[in-house]
Design an enzyme around this catalytic site. Structure first.
Site, PDB file in Angstrom:
ATOM      1  N   ASP A   1       0.847  -1.184   0.000  1.00 26.96           N
ATOM      2  CA  ASP A   1       0.000   0.000   0.000  1.00 26.96           C
ATOM      3  C   ASP A   1       0.885   1.237   0.000  1.00 26.96           C
ATOM      4  O   ASP A   1       0.961   1.976   0.958  1.00 26.96           O
ATOM      5  CB  ASP A   1      -0.911  -0.032   1.224  1.00 26.96           C
ATOM      6  CG  ASP A   1      -1.909   1.108   1.236  1.00 26.96           C
ATOM      7  OD1 ASP A   1      -2.254   1.611   0.150  1.00 26.96           O
ATOM      8  OD2 ASP A   1      -2.341   1.497   2.326  1.00 26.96           O
TER       9      ASP A   1
ATOM     10  N   ASP B   1       0.673   4.065  -1.358  1.00 30.91           N
ATOM     11  CA  ASP B   1       0.080   5.404  -1.359  1.00 30.91           C
ATOM     12  C   ASP B   1      -1.028   5.582  -0.319  1.00 30.91           C
ATOM     13  O   ASP B   1      -1.795   6.526  -0.378  1.00 30.91           O
ATOM     14  CB  ASP B   1      -0.437   5.748  -2.742  1.00 30.91           C
ATOM     15  CG  ASP B   1      -1.543   4.808  -3.197  1.00 30.91           C
ATOM     16  OD1 ASP B   1      -1.838   3.833  -2.475  1.00 30.91           O
ATOM     17  OD2 ASP B   1      -2.099   5.031  -4.272  1.00 30.91           O
TER      18      ASP B   1
END
Length: 75
Positions: free
Chosen positions: A20, A22
């Site tokens: 993940d 971002d």
């Protein structure tokens, strides 16, 4: 140790990796402090070699620049 043992015993077919980079699926803040992204964890891990951390850092900077400037060809 227990986590690593369970990963080894489960084998590659049961291993799942979530990246993940971002923060689209993870918390941005935890207990009032910014949570690290998956790239941030790699950049700051003592278990990863300095050479690899340097490569990750360069990759992140190029990716951020390309996204900010709309240059998807760089990615």
């Amino acid at each position: 140790e227990l986590i690593l043992r369970n990963i080894k015993e489960g084998g590659r077919r049961s291993l799942q990796v979530v990246s993940d980079f971002d923060r689209t699926i993870s918390l941005c803040m935890y207990e009032g402090k910014p949570s690290p992204t998956s790239f941030g964890i790699l950049e700051n891990s003592e278990f990863i070699s300095a050479d690899f951390r340097q490569k990750v850092t360069v990759t992140i900077r190029i990716s951020k620049w390309a996204c900010i400037n709309g240059d998807r060809d760089t990615l």
